[in-house]
Scaffold this active site. Structure first.
Site, PDB file in Angstrom:
ATOM      1  N   THR A  68      23.241 -24.936 -23.955  1.00 13.54           N
ATOM      2  CA  THR A  68      22.530 -25.128 -25.224  1.00 13.54           C
ATOM      3  C   THR A  68      23.172 -26.222 -26.069  1.00 13.54           C
ATOM      4  O   THR A  68      22.497 -26.943 -26.778  1.00 13.54           O
ATOM      5  CB  THR A  68      22.565 -23.820 -26.042  1.00 13.54           C
TER       6      THR A  68
ATOM      7  N   ARG B 146      30.665 -25.938 -22.332  1.00 12.58           N
ATOM      8  CA  ARG B 146      31.706 -25.047 -22.854  1.00 12.58           C
ATOM      9  C   ARG B 146      32.320 -24.275 -21.708  1.00 12.58           C
ATOM     10  O   ARG B 146      31.604 -23.737 -20.862  1.00 12.58           O
ATOM     11  CB  ARG B 146      31.114 -24.039 -23.833  1.00 12.58           C
TER      12      ARG B 146
ATOM     13  N   SER C 205      32.386 -24.823 -30.811  1.00 15.66           N
ATOM     14  CA  SER C 205      31.709 -24.260 -31.982  1.00 15.66           C
ATOM     15  C   SER C 205      32.424 -23.024 -32.537  1.00 15.66           C
ATOM     16  O   SER C 205      33.575 -23.104 -32.921  1.00 15.66           O
ATOM     17  CB  SER C 205      30.256 -23.960 -31.623  1.00 15.66           C
ATOM     18  N   HIS C 206      31.751 -21.890 -32.504  1.00 15.25           N
ATOM     19  CA  HIS C 206      32.284 -20.670 -33.107  1.00 15.25           C
ATOM     20  C   HIS C 206      33.098 -19.842 -32.115  1.00 15.25           C
ATOM     21  O   HIS C 206      33.560 -18.763 -32.469  1.00 15.25           O
ATOM     22  CB  HIS C 206      31.110 -19.846 -33.624  1.00 15.25           C
TER      23      HIS C 206
ATOM     24  N   LYS D   9      30.614 -32.158 -26.231  1.00 15.20           N
ATOM     25  CA  LYS D   9      29.199 -32.499 -26.259  1.00 15.20           C
ATOM     26  C   LYS D   9      29.043 -33.974 -26.576  1.00 15.20           C
ATOM     27  O   LYS D   9      29.905 -34.579 -27.221  1.00 15.20           O
ATOM     28  CB  LYS D   9      28.421 -31.618 -27.232  1.00 15.20           C
TER      29      LYS D   9
ATOM     30  N   ASP E  15      31.688 -22.384 -39.472  1.00 11.47           N
ATOM     31  CA  ASP E  15      32.268 -22.058 -38.168  1.00 11.47           C
ATOM     32  C   ASP E  15      33.274 -23.114 -37.709  1.00 11.47           C
ATOM     33  O   ASP E  15      33.661 -23.997 -38.472  1.00 11.47           O
ATOM     34  CB  ASP E  15      31.155 -21.889 -37.121  1.00 11.47           C
TER      35      ASP E  15
ATOM     36  N   ASP F 279      33.319 -25.838 -35.897  1.00 15.33           N
ATOM     37  CA  ASP F 279      33.045 -27.270 -36.025  1.00 15.33           C
ATOM     38  C   ASP F 279      32.198 -27.606 -37.248  1.00 15.33           C
ATOM     39  O   ASP F 279      31.753 -28.752 -37.397  1.00 15.33           O
ATOM     40  CB  ASP F 279      32.390 -27.804 -34.745  1.00 15.33           C
TER      41      ASP F 279
ATOM     42  N   ASP G  94      29.160 -26.681 -38.341  1.00 15.30           N
ATOM     43  CA  ASP G  94      27.705 -26.837 -38.394  1.00 15.30           C
ATOM     44  C   ASP G  94      26.983 -25.549 -38.780  1.00 15.30           C
ATOM     45  O   ASP G  94      25.828 -25.587 -39.179  1.00 15.30           O
ATOM     46  CB  ASP G  94      27.143 -27.438 -37.093  1.00 15.30           C
ATOM     47  N   ARG G  95      27.658 -24.420 -38.672  1.00 11.50           N
ATOM     48  CA  ARG G  95      26.997 -23.162 -39.046  1.00 11.50           C
ATOM     49  C   ARG G  95      27.387 -22.733 -40.458  1.00 11.50           C
ATOM     50  O   ARG G  95      28.402 -23.185 -40.985  1.00 11.50           O
ATOM     51  CB  ARG G  95      27.409 -22.039 -38.105  1.00 11.50           C
TER      52      ARG G  95
ATOM     53  N   THR H 114      15.510 -22.662 -28.526  1.00  9.89           N
ATOM     54  CA  THR H 114      16.850 -22.546 -29.113  1.00  9.89           C
ATOM     55  C   THR H 114      17.676 -23.804 -28.851  1.00  9.89           C
ATOM     56  O   THR H 114      17.628 -24.358 -27.760  1.00  9.89           O
ATOM     57  CB  THR H 114      17.540 -21.315 -28.498  1.00  9.89           C
TER      58      THR H 114
ATOM     59  N   GLU I 238      17.949 -22.219 -37.565  1.00 10.53           N
ATOM     60  CA  GLU I 238      17.990 -21.243 -36.485  1.00 10.53           C
ATOM     61  C   GLU I 238      18.525 -19.925 -37.027  1.00 10.53           C
ATOM     62  O   GLU I 238      19.310 -19.913 -37.980  1.00 10.53           O
ATOM     63  CB  GLU I 238      18.910 -21.710 -35.369  1.00 10.53           C
ATOM     64  N   GLU I 239      18.164 -18.857 -36.351  1.00 12.93           N
ATOM     65  CA  GLU I 239      18.642 -17.539 -36.761  1.00 12.93           C
ATOM     66  C   GLU I 239      20.149 -17.385 -36.606  1.00 12.93           C
ATOM     67  O   GLU I 239      20.756 -16.470 -37.136  1.00 12.93           O
ATOM     68  CB  GLU I 239      17.921 -16.427 -35.993  1.00 12.93           C
ATOM     69  N   SER I 240      20.742 -18.292 -35.812  1.00  6.81           N
ATOM     70  CA  SER I 240      22.168 -18.201 -35.516  1.00  6.81           C
ATOM     71  C   SER I 240      23.003 -18.912 -36.569  1.00  6.81           C
ATOM     72  O   SER I 240      24.053 -19.464 -36.264  1.00  6.81           O
ATOM     73  CB  SER I 240      22.425 -18.803 -34.147  1.00  6.81           C
TER      74      SER I 240
ATOM     75  N   LYS J 209      22.904 -29.372 -37.287  1.00 15.83           N
ATOM     76  CA  LYS J 209      22.920 -28.428 -38.390  1.00 15.83           C
ATOM     77  C   LYS J 209      24.189 -28.684 -39.195  1.00 15.83           C
ATOM     78  O   LYS J 209      25.132 -29.287 -38.692  1.00 15.83           O
ATOM     79  CB  LYS J 209      22.843 -27.000 -37.877  1.00 15.83           C
TER      80      LYS J 209
ATOM     81  N   ARG K 129      20.589 -11.675 -25.425  1.00 15.74           N
ATOM     82  CA  ARG K 129      20.281 -11.565 -26.844  1.00 15.74           C
ATOM     83  C   ARG K 129      18.896 -10.929 -27.009  1.00 15.74           C
ATOM     84  O   ARG K 129      17.935 -11.340 -26.357  1.00 15.74           O
ATOM     85  CB  ARG K 129      20.278 -12.943 -27.509  1.00 15.74           C
TER      86      ARG K 129
HETATM   87  C1  G1P Z   1      23.693 -20.174 -29.684  1.00 18.55           C
HETATM   88  C2  G1P Z   1      22.632 -19.887 -30.719  1.00 18.55           C
HETATM   89  C3  G1P Z   1      21.728 -21.083 -30.869  1.00 18.55           C
HETATM   90  C4  G1P Z   1      22.556 -22.313 -31.193  1.00 18.55           C
HETATM   91  C5  G1P Z   1      23.663 -22.488 -30.175  1.00 18.55           C
HETATM   92  C6  G1P Z   1      24.594 -23.618 -30.549  1.00 18.55           C
HETATM   93  O1  G1P Z   1      23.101 -20.453 -28.448  1.00 18.55           O
HETATM   94  O2  G1P Z   1      21.893 -18.733 -30.397  1.00 18.55           O
HETATM   95  O3  G1P Z   1      20.777 -20.845 -31.863  1.00 18.55           O
HETATM   96  O4  G1P Z   1      21.760 -23.456 -31.204  1.00 18.55           O
HETATM   97  O5  G1P Z   1      24.438 -21.298 -30.073  1.00 18.55           O
HETATM   98  O6  G1P Z   1      25.247 -23.391 -31.754  1.00 18.55           O
HETATM   99  P1  G1P Z   1      22.919 -19.365 -27.287  1.00 18.55           P
HETATM  100  O7  G1P Z   1      24.283 -18.807 -26.991  1.00 18.55           O
HETATM  101  O8  G1P Z   1      22.026 -18.307 -27.856  1.00 18.55           O
HETATM  102  O9  G1P Z   1      22.291 -20.117 -26.150  1.00 18.55           O
HETATM  103 ZN    ZN Z   2      29.199 -24.802 -34.474  1.00 17.89          ZN
END
Ligand code: G1P
Ligand code: ZN
Length: 540
Positions: free
Chosen positions: A15, A19, A110-111, A123, A274, A276, A278-279, A341, A360-362, A373, A493
């Site tokens: 996504t 990673r 990321s997180h 990335k 988070d 990096d 972006d969240r 997503t 996004e919901e995340s 983001k 999920r």
């Molecule tokens: C998750 C989040 C998604 C976000 C991505 C990158 O991806 O659900 O919305 O864009 O991290 O931050 P997922 O692990 O669900 O594929």
């Molecule tokens: Zn991030």
């Protein structure tokens, strides 16, 4: 210098880039192979200019030195690096755009936690500042599968701590302040005077940087420029292991912030970002705001900030995100898009000027100011709206729901499940999708079901198999998908939502509203049989 190598399995970006466990990234040739695959997939590095930086996690600095040496050997003209190797993802996106670079390498998982036993990631973003589109990431994967050589220059490490320009062979190395350009961009978007006046009037805030990259940005913008009192930013020093925590801004991982926000002397406003940057998470005094609601509130109030005073062109949300933003788009009379997503799907809509706000919901929200983001952007837009409307977070939410109704929402994550079990469960569901409409499960009638596929309205690119959707009578919806960002086993999920109009009686908790839907989906998919459990690891 050319080095012989052999392909390494598992270099398929998910996504959000590639990673893996840090030790995998540190294994001989792993980082080099993937980096070379990126150079090959974008048509080589010769004469190109790249931005380079990361979230400061363990292995960040070493990886940056390797990528510098590879950029040089691949013929690059310039690399622009954040001092100390630090750049938040949105700041990197902005630098790519503002400096007219050809692309950028962003080092982050990321997180996900950081450290030698935790996670690392890489990335690549293109010239528009956004994540490489699927066609390019597929090329990276295909290239890495057949890679026999990579190019890496010899030489001592580059000094990452001194701002200025040096050269290596044909390549210029420019070390920049990671915060300055980004802070100036924020100042150009928002009414800093109004926000400063809010703070001067006694408004209090707690921003949890979670020992990740946003610490320096938040100190500079919130405390130094906007006058929030010293101590507003907590956990503000980036650490290689994020202090041992998950730098994931949700009520589970940002528990320190959540505890402060429900204490008797809670500040007026709380936020977190988070690894990096972006969240974001937004929380008022005793009032947590779901990311889906936050997107809707920001879209509805964007016109109160100078950059969006002329109105927004449209809104985009990822498919599993709740329909709260759709109601705002309808009221504003602007286009609404539902994408798969991952932030990369917003890029073409933003580039084409079809949308201004995305989310996004995340816990990701952003706008056309960059192509990622942006956590602090969301925090600042919230502050701008609160400063103009002079309401508390709880009052603003009540006002929003009274106007649009409320989309009760929950995401349930089942983490580190055996990959075969997760795939078997979803294959089983997938096989039944065409015949589900009209059937009943646990007393609930299914009205429709499908597998989400997306055709980009701008460039026609197609993405199939983006998750399973099931609608029930009464307008509730469940979505299932597999995470594309995990590094161990599979993560399933499950997303649940149920709308209640403004005039619905009484105030009820999301968990209560969603309970029948949850029971129906757990039974429909037989979580117990396939995964051996019906209780998620994390609910957000
Ligand atoms: C998750 C989040 C998604 C976000 C991505 C990158 O991806 O659900 O919305 O864009 O991290 O931050 P997922 O692990 O669900 O594929
Ligand atoms: Zn991030």
């Amino acid at each position: 210098m050319e080095h012989a190598t052999t392909p390494i399995a598992g270099q398929t970006p998910g996504t959000s880039g590639l990673r893996k466990k840090t030790r995998i990234f540190m294994a001989p040739h792993f980082l080099e192979n993937f980096t070379q695959s990126i150079f090959d997939a974008i048509g080589g590095g010769a004469g190109k200019r790249f931005v380079l930086g990361g979230d400061g996690r363990f292995f960040n600095a070493q990886a940056i030195q390797s990528i510098i040496a590879m950029a040089q050997a691949n013929g690059a003209a310039e690399v622009i690096i954040g001092r100390g190797g630090l750049l938040s993802t949105p700041a990197a996106s902005h630098l790519i755009r503002s400096r007219g670079a050809d692309g950028g390498f962003i080092l982050s998982a990321s997180h996900n936690p950081g450290g030698i036993e935790a996670d690392f990631g890489l990335k690549y973003n293109g010239a528009n500042g956004g994540p490489a589109p699927e066609a390019v990431t597929q090329k990276m994967a295909a290239t890495s599968a057949g890679l026999t050589r990579y190019y890496k220059a010899d030489g001592a490490d580059v000094d990452l701590d001194t701002i200025g320009t040096t050269t290596r062979g044909q390549m210029q190395i420019t070390v920049v302040d990671p915060v300055a350009d980004y802070a100036a961009l924020m100042e150009s978007l928002f009414d800093f005077d109004a926000i400063a006046a809010l703070f001067a009037g006694g408004f209090t805030m707690c921003f949890d940087a979670m020992h990740a990259v946003t610490g320096p940005y938040a100190h500079a913008i919130l405390e130094q420029r906007l006058g929030a009192r010293a101590g507003t930013v907590i956990n503000g020093t980036p650490l290689e292991d994020f202090g041992g925590g998950h730098p994931d801004p949700n009520p589970v991982w940002a528990h320190e912030l959540m505890a402060r926000m429900s204490s008797p002397d809670a500040p007026d406003f709380g936020a977190a970002s988070d690894g990096d940057g972006d969240r974001n998470m937004i929380v008022g005094r005793g009032a947590y705001v779901t990311p889906s609601d936050s997107l809707a509130v920001l879209a509805a109030g964007a016109h109160l900030a100078p950059a969006y005073a002329g109105g927004i062109a449209g809104i985009a949300r990822s498919m599993p995100t709740s329909a709260a933003a759709d109601r705002v788009a309808k009221a504003l009379g602007v286009e609404m898009f539902e994408t798969p997503t991952g932030w990369k799907f917003f890029g073409s809509l933003l580039d084409a000027g079809r949308v201004t706000i995305c989310g996004e919901e995340s816990a990701g929200t952003g706008s056309d100011h960059v192509r990622e983001k942006d956590g602090l952007w969301a925090v600042l837009l919230w502050l701008n709206i609160l400063a103009v409307r002079k309401l508390s977070v709880a009052e603003l939410m009540a006002d929003h729901w009274a106007r649009f109704g409320r989309d009760h929402y929950a995401r349930l994550d089942f983490e580190e499940v055996p990959s075969e079990a997760a795939h078997a469960m979803l294959a089983d569901l997938g096989a039944r999708i065409p015949t589900l409409a009209g059937t009943r499960v646990e007393g609930m009638q299914i009205t429709a079901a499908d597998v989400f596929a997306y055709t980009d309205p701008v460039d026609g690119a197609q993405s199939a198999n983006q998750g399973w959707r099931i609608w029930f009578e009464g307008g509730s919806r469940a979505v299932l998908r597999l995470s594309g960002t995990g590094t161990q086993g599979a993560t399933v999920r499950l997303y649940l939502e149920q709308y209640r109009p403004p005039d619905a009686a009484g105030s009820v908790e999301a968990a209560q509203v969603l309970a029948p839907l949850r029971a129906a989906v757990l039974a429909l998919c037989d979580f117990q049989k396939h995964l051996g459990r019906t209780t998620p690891d994390v609910t957000t």
